[in-house]
Scaffold this motif. Structure first.
Motif, PDB file in Angstrom:
ATOM      1  N   GLY A   1      22.144 107.920  28.704  1.00  0.00           N
ATOM      2  CA  GLY A   1      22.639 108.453  29.971  1.00  0.00           C
ATOM      3  C   GLY A   1      22.857 107.374  31.021  1.00  0.00           C
ATOM      4  N   ARG A   2      22.361 106.178  30.736  1.00  0.00           N
ATOM      5  CA  ARG A   2      22.520 105.073  31.696  1.00  0.00           C
ATOM      6  C   ARG A   2      23.372 103.951  31.119  1.00  0.00           C
ATOM      7  NH1 ARG A   2      18.478 106.143  35.707  1.00  0.00           N
ATOM      8  NH2 ARG A   2      17.334 107.945  34.968  1.00  0.00           N
ATOM      9  N   ASP A   3      24.271 104.347  30.189  1.00  0.00           N
ATOM     10  CA  ASP A   3      25.268 103.402  29.655  1.00  0.00           C
ATOM     11  C   ASP A   3      24.661 102.311  28.763  1.00  0.00           C
ATOM     12  OD1 ASP A   3      27.954 103.679  29.751  1.00  0.00           O
ATOM     13  OD2 ASP A   3      28.291 102.406  31.498  1.00  0.00           O
ATOM     14  N   VAL A   4      23.439 102.535  28.259  1.00  0.00           N
ATOM     15  CA  VAL A   4      22.771 101.524  27.429  1.00  0.00           C
ATOM     16  C   VAL A   4      22.490 102.112  26.050  1.00  0.00           C
ATOM     17  CG1 VAL A   4      20.773  99.991  27.196  1.00  0.00           C
ATOM     18  CG2 VAL A   4      21.625 100.595  29.484  1.00  0.00           C
ATOM     19  N   LEU A   5      22.833 101.350  24.975  1.00  0.00           N
ATOM     20  CA  LEU A   5      22.505 101.774  23.607  1.00  0.00           C
ATOM     21  C   LEU A   5      21.442 100.855  23.029  1.00  0.00           C
ATOM     22  CD1 LEU A   5      26.011 102.531  22.028  1.00  0.00           C
ATOM     23  CD2 LEU A   5      24.309 104.179  22.855  1.00  0.00           C
ATOM     24  N   ILE A   6      20.334 101.441  22.554  1.00  0.00           N
ATOM     25  CA  ILE A   6      19.343 100.676  21.792  1.00  0.00           C
ATOM     26  C   ILE A   6      19.116 101.422  20.479  1.00  0.00           C
ATOM     27  CG2 ILE A   6      18.230  99.906  23.928  1.00  0.00           C
ATOM     28  CD1 ILE A   6      15.846 101.773  23.122  1.00  0.00           C
ATOM     29  N   GLU A   7      18.477 100.766  19.508  1.00  0.00           N
ATOM     30  CA  GLU A   7      18.308 101.370  18.183  1.00  0.00           C
ATOM     31  C   GLU A   7      16.815 101.637  17.925  1.00  0.00           C
ATOM     32  OE1 GLU A   7      19.741  98.861  15.091  1.00  0.00           O
ATOM     33  OE2 GLU A   7      19.877 100.484  13.627  1.00  0.00           O
ATOM     34  N   PRO A   8      16.396 102.896  17.912  1.00  0.00           N
ATOM     35  CA  PRO A   8      14.980 103.206  17.664  1.00  0.00           C
ATOM     36  C   PRO A   8      14.545 102.735  16.276  1.00  0.00           C
ATOM     37  CG  PRO A   8      16.169 105.141  18.477  1.00  0.00           C
ATOM     38  CD  PRO A   8      17.190 104.103  18.120  1.00  0.00           C
ATOM     39  N   GLY A   9      13.264 102.412  16.126  1.00  0.00           N
ATOM     40  CA  GLY A   9      12.774 101.796  14.896  1.00  0.00           C
ATOM     41  C   GLY A   9      12.414 102.741  13.771  1.00  0.00           C
ATOM     42  N   ALA A  10      12.244 104.028  14.070  1.00  0.00           N
ATOM     43  CA  ALA A  10      11.725 104.952  13.058  1.00  0.00           C
ATOM     44  C   ALA A  10      12.481 104.940  11.727  1.00  0.00           C
ATOM     45  CB  ALA A  10      11.667 106.370  13.637  1.00  0.00           C
ATOM     46  N   PRO A  11      13.847 104.935  11.718  1.00  0.00           N
ATOM     47  CA  PRO A  11      14.547 105.006  10.430  1.00  0.00           C
ATOM     48  C   PRO A  11      14.233 103.845   9.479  1.00  0.00           C
ATOM     49  CG  PRO A  11      16.073 105.507  12.219  1.00  0.00           C
ATOM     50  CD  PRO A  11      14.805 105.000  12.850  1.00  0.00           C
ATOM     51  N   PHE A  12      13.666 102.753   9.989  1.00  0.00           N
ATOM     52  CA  PHE A  12      13.377 101.613   9.118  1.00  0.00           C
ATOM     53  C   PHE A  12      12.093 101.792   8.321  1.00  0.00           C
ATOM     54  CE2 PHE A  12      16.066  99.979  12.488  1.00  0.00           C
ATOM     55  CZ  PHE A  12      17.013  99.280  11.773  1.00  0.00           C
ATOM     56  N   PHE A  13      11.286 102.790   8.667  1.00  0.00           N
ATOM     57  CA  PHE A  13       9.979 102.978   8.027  1.00  0.00           C
ATOM     58  C   PHE A  13       9.988 104.165   7.068  1.00  0.00           C
ATOM     59  CE2 PHE A  13       9.088 100.491  11.728  1.00  0.00           C
ATOM     60  CZ  PHE A  13       7.954  99.756  11.435  1.00  0.00           C
ATOM     61  N   THR A  14       9.283 104.029   5.951  1.00  0.00           N
ATOM     62  CA  THR A  14       9.142 105.187   5.061  1.00  0.00           C
ATOM     63  C   THR A  14       8.377 106.293   5.786  1.00  0.00           C
ATOM     64  OG1 THR A  14       7.206 104.082   4.138  1.00  0.00           O
ATOM     65  CG2 THR A  14       9.227 103.954   2.863  1.00  0.00           C
TER      66      THR A  14
ATOM     67  N   ARG B   1      31.688 101.599  21.638  1.00  0.00           N
ATOM     68  CA  ARG B   1      32.504 100.731  22.505  1.00  0.00           C
ATOM     69  C   ARG B   1      32.622 101.279  23.926  1.00  0.00           C
ATOM     70  NH1 ARG B   1      35.237  97.370  18.639  1.00  0.00           N
ATOM     71  NH2 ARG B   1      35.244  98.549  16.703  1.00  0.00           N
ATOM     72  N   ARG B   2      32.346 102.568  24.104  1.00  0.00           N
ATOM     73  CA  ARG B   2      32.496 103.176  25.427  1.00  0.00           C
ATOM     74  C   ARG B   2      31.285 102.902  26.320  1.00  0.00           C
ATOM     75  NH1 ARG B   2      33.312 109.074  24.384  1.00  0.00           N
ATOM     76  NH2 ARG B   2      33.017 109.072  26.643  1.00  0.00           N
ATOM     77  N   TYR B   3      30.228 102.308  25.736  1.00  0.00           N
ATOM     78  CA  TYR B   3      29.041 102.016  26.537  1.00  0.00           C
ATOM     79  C   TYR B   3      29.121 100.597  27.094  1.00  0.00           C
ATOM     80  CZ  TYR B   3      27.052 106.312  24.727  1.00  0.00           C
ATOM     81  OH  TYR B   3      26.831 107.629  24.435  1.00  0.00           O
ATOM     82  N   ARG B   4      28.599 100.455  28.320  1.00  0.00           N
ATOM     83  CA  ARG B   4      28.702  99.143  28.952  1.00  0.00           C
ATOM     84  C   ARG B   4      27.668  98.164  28.399  1.00  0.00           C
ATOM     85  NH1 ARG B   4      31.364  96.606  32.886  1.00  0.00           N
ATOM     86  NH2 ARG B   4      30.211  95.058  34.094  1.00  0.00           N
ATOM     87  N   TYR B   5      26.527  98.680  27.943  1.00  0.00           N
ATOM     88  CA  TYR B   5      25.458  97.798  27.459  1.00  0.00           C
ATOM     89  C   TYR B   5      25.093  98.172  26.016  1.00  0.00           C
ATOM     90  CZ  TYR B   5      25.352  97.188  32.471  1.00  0.00           C
ATOM     91  OH  TYR B   5      25.725  96.950  33.771  1.00  0.00           O
ATOM     92  N   PRO B   6      25.983  97.872  25.063  1.00  0.00           N
ATOM     93  CA  PRO B   6      25.763  98.309  23.679  1.00  0.00           C
ATOM     94  C   PRO B   6      24.956  97.275  22.891  1.00  0.00           C
ATOM     95  CG  PRO B   6      27.962  97.380  23.875  1.00  0.00           C
ATOM     96  CD  PRO B   6      27.273  97.186  25.211  1.00  0.00           C
ATOM     97  N   PHE B   7      23.628  97.478  22.838  1.00  0.00           N
ATOM     98  CA  PHE B   7      22.804  96.579  22.019  1.00  0.00           C
ATOM     99  C   PHE B   7      22.800  97.095  20.578  1.00  0.00           C
ATOM    100  CE2 PHE B   7      21.052  96.053  26.339  1.00  0.00           C
ATOM    101  CZ  PHE B   7      21.083  94.676  26.465  1.00  0.00           C
TER     102      PHE B   7
END
Lengths: 485, 485
Positions: free
Chosen positions: A438-451, A123-129
């Motif tokens: 570091g630039r207030d943006v959250l994205i979700e990397p894809g690696a954890p979805f793959f075996t 919630r503290r990030y301005r651009y939380p995807f």
């Protein structure tokens, strides 16, 4: 907050005088910061009664501690913890300093499998995807509170505060049968439904019932929901990852001898593709012929705003091989922790016994609050609002992605709450994510979805359930800028 | 309750005209009783939008159904399900009639172990000596509602509706550390505590962490809590029943090679005896020397009103071998489903990962409501009221038992909420219970508490948590009269 007399103990076998024992315990509590400045001590009369000591023992102990500045005395108001004592720095509690060799006995497989990529303070990030969190602006807080108030009325309270043993709130079950399941094309009766503590709990129950304690083979989608892989790994079943393409999971790729297939047929996690009708039919045909169960995680069905909805796999399931896992987390709010299983009554019977064993039943008051929320139409209103807002945000996302030259990895035609994307030039998504934090943006990397995490290194997910539409353009621009660097 | 447009599906690949498809679905819903008399159909405009069909398709279908008496039309108010149609008798839903051979794949061990002796409608009996249910008169309903209202305030709601991943409400944890655990003589820090869905969930988590997936040996009390035996049986561990006498479980009777010992040391279930200080010390000594864990089910500690309270086993646990299982079910209300584990941080870390895997976290709103209930002093007030009332009821029970010549099987000195009794002349308690149900009296036969049920045939439990004091004498008299017959 008054300090309870029950926080003190007297050891009558000790040679230490009772008054001294009591004083030591009070001093220890003050120094360790458990009793805080200004907190009120029990009255001498009450303390003496609880500890079964003479009242003078307590008054003497208090008097000594007032003299030593640990307590202060206010006429008629009693004794209070002094604010002139500096608490000790926290010492390791005895329970932690013990010599028991836990490392020798603990199986740490589960904690080692924990996801390290979550950001609890998103919630503290301005651009939380970020995926799967609620936008408070879309939740009808006042309506929920009103429903809770109804569920807390005296008559319902009496019924809902008891131990329900292994049963569910019949009002909630009735509503699910008559108004939620028909939207997925599913007909069921009360003994074919079990309430769960959310979809995670539903998937776990289904996996345990189908795979627990036997030599089984579980097939699952790759990429797929990481939480499911952890569930499957701990059942001890053999695992078979099945690839997913633009038409969903390919039933022909399921190995012979499979016991259970786990699928997000209507809306694949994380790519968003839907399984084609031909593949659905073939999957059910093989399930019937070969005797394997199909566990359908029907998460996010309510968010199918783009195009007419398609029925769930369970709706086509004439043979009864499908265990349908539903949830209210996406549509009401994620912290609710309520969902349901729909399956053959023999499966529900076993899952109910397992649920009773592990936690008895979901809290009655929450069940009834949700039943009111559904029956009074708030659920429909909220869903319609979410669909409208998500459609706007999705359009805004699509525009911004195109404008910034970021391309979607796979099409996801039916809405949902996220885009699945390939990074430009296949750059590493985890490095991109770290840079963007570091630039207030959250994205979700894809690696954890793959075996095989390396196969997911060039993918990422962007959800729009928690970010307001007006911040999307700037957020996407920052992602594109970071990717160029 | 309006019928949602999402309850209908159109198959565009079918040769059946769209209007006919729609009509058939409405007729089926009415005949099967899913759509009930007086419920409103979606407006034709809305339905057409959702299904992506021409509006005239819907209006024609509706007109046909009005003519056929399935629907009625009211000017401007829309279309409603007619009350002139007799629903069909409920047919088995397709999901149940399927051909999938569940009997071949399901492991029914758990459902076969279900207790058949519970009486869900116990409130309908005038003399319910049932254990573990709440007396609504003792629960401060208004205070709980006030606390729920606070937890539902906008600011807290935002924080509590999110997915908490694997974390707990810090306010509730802080209160437990500072005000609940000190009453049991336990000092701990935040990472040594995990919130659970009640004591059942706590016992299950502890058993899985200690015994899951390994060749282990679990020792447990016999007689003891039947729910624990079911938990232990499904871990796959080898089991060793240890006898309990007037001084509790005998540590010398624990076999060599034990991995974990489960005990209700402070208040044995079901007899109510407390483990002697010497045995407690010896149990912990063996745990440290031999490397086994001790799981302490500290249920009902708050009800220790007779005599000064004794600290928990965990309070003596310098070595860190004890996993302490606490619950708010007895002291707040049973349907709450909140409790906690206290243990070495490595144990808590594993249990937290397992909890996240199976259900993520207890519902945030309930956690915060309970935190308010504790912090505002309602918990203490309610506990004191319960202790006072239970003490009165216990005295009344004791008087009535003596007056009727019914003797207690073992002494239970520290209060609690029940008596454990031997039947007069060793007559079968299950027959006595069956006889008494016809006379408005509920008692709990002792057999389920024993690994060898025949050893418990002559015992029964009488709880006084749900029966008002003024009905006790008559209830006991009826038990004595039935026993004489």
């Amino acid at each position: 907050m008054p300090i309870p007399a029950e926080a003190f103990f007297i050891d009558r076998a000790s040679t230490v005088p009772l008054q001294v024992q009591l004083r030591r315990q009070i001093i220890a509590g003050v120094l360790e910061g458990r009793f805080r400045p200004g907190e009120r001590m029990p009255s001498a009369r009450h303390m003496a009664g609880v500890l079964a000591v003479a009242r003078v023992t307590v008054t003497q102990a208090y008097a000594e501690l007032v003299a030593a500045d640990y307590l202060t005395s206010r006429d008629r108001a009693g004794h209070f913890v002094s604010d002139r004592i500096e608490p000790l720095p926290p010492a390791p509690a005895p329970a932690a300093g013990g010599g028991f060799d836990w490392d020798a006995v603990l199986d740490t497989r589960l904690s080692r499998a924990e996801r390290k990529d979550r950001v609890p303070d998103w919630r503290r990030y301005r651009y939380p995807f970020v995926y799967g969190q609620a936008d408070p602006a879309l939740v009808d807080h006042a309506a929920w509170r009103d429903c809770a108030r109804r569920a807390l009325g005296r008559r319902e309270f009496v019924a809902l505060t008891g131990d329900l043993y292994d049963s569910d709130d019949p009002e909630l079950v009735d509503y699910i049968l008559r108004h939620i399941l028909p939207r997925r094309g599913i007909r069921a009766e009360a003994d074919q439904v079990l309430l769960t503590l959310g979809a995670q709990n539903g998937l776990w129950l289904a996996a345990e019932v189908m795979l627990g304690g036997r030599t089984s083979l579980a097939a699952f989608e790759d990429p797929g929901y990481p939480g499911l892989r952890t569930i499957l790994a701990q059942t001890g079943a053999r695992l078979s990852a099945v690839a997913v393409d633009e038409a969903g999971l390919d039933p022909e790729a399921i190995p012979q001898g499979t016991s259970a297939v786990f699928t997000t047929a209507s809306h694949h996690s994380p790519t968003g593709v839907a399984m084609s009708p031909a593949r659905r039919a073939r999957l059910l045909e093989r399930a019937g012929a070969e005797g394997f169960a199909v566990i359908e995680d029907d998460y996010e069905f309510e968010m199918s705003f783009a195009g007419a909805p398609s029925p769930a796999l369970k709706a086509m399931d004439a043979g009864g091989a499908v265990i349908h896992v539903g949830s209210f987390s996406k549509s009401v709010f994620p912290g609710l922790r309520l969902g349901y299983l729909v399956a053959d009554r023999r499966v529900i019977h076993e899952a109910r016994a397992l649920r009773a064993l592990t936690l008895r039943h979901p809290p009655g008051m929450l069940q009834r609050t949700l039943a009111h929320f559904l029956a009074l139409g708030h659920y429909d209103t909220q869903m319609n609002r979410m669909r409208r807002v998500y459609a706007e945000r999705r359009a805004e996302m699509a525009r911004a992605l195109v404008a910034n030259g970021l391309v979607a990895g796979t099409p996801s035609a039916r809405g949902g709450s996220s885009f699945w994307l390939a990074t430009p030039g296949g750059i590493a998504a985890d490095r991109l994510a770290a840079e963007l934090r570091g630039r207030d943006v959250l994205i979700e990397p894809g690696a954890p979805f793959f075996t095989d995490p390396s196969r997911g290194a060039g993918f990422y997910r962007l959800a729009y359930s928690s970010i307001p539409a007006e911040r999307i353009a700037e957020g996407i621009a920052r992602i594109a800028a970071a990717a160029r660097r």
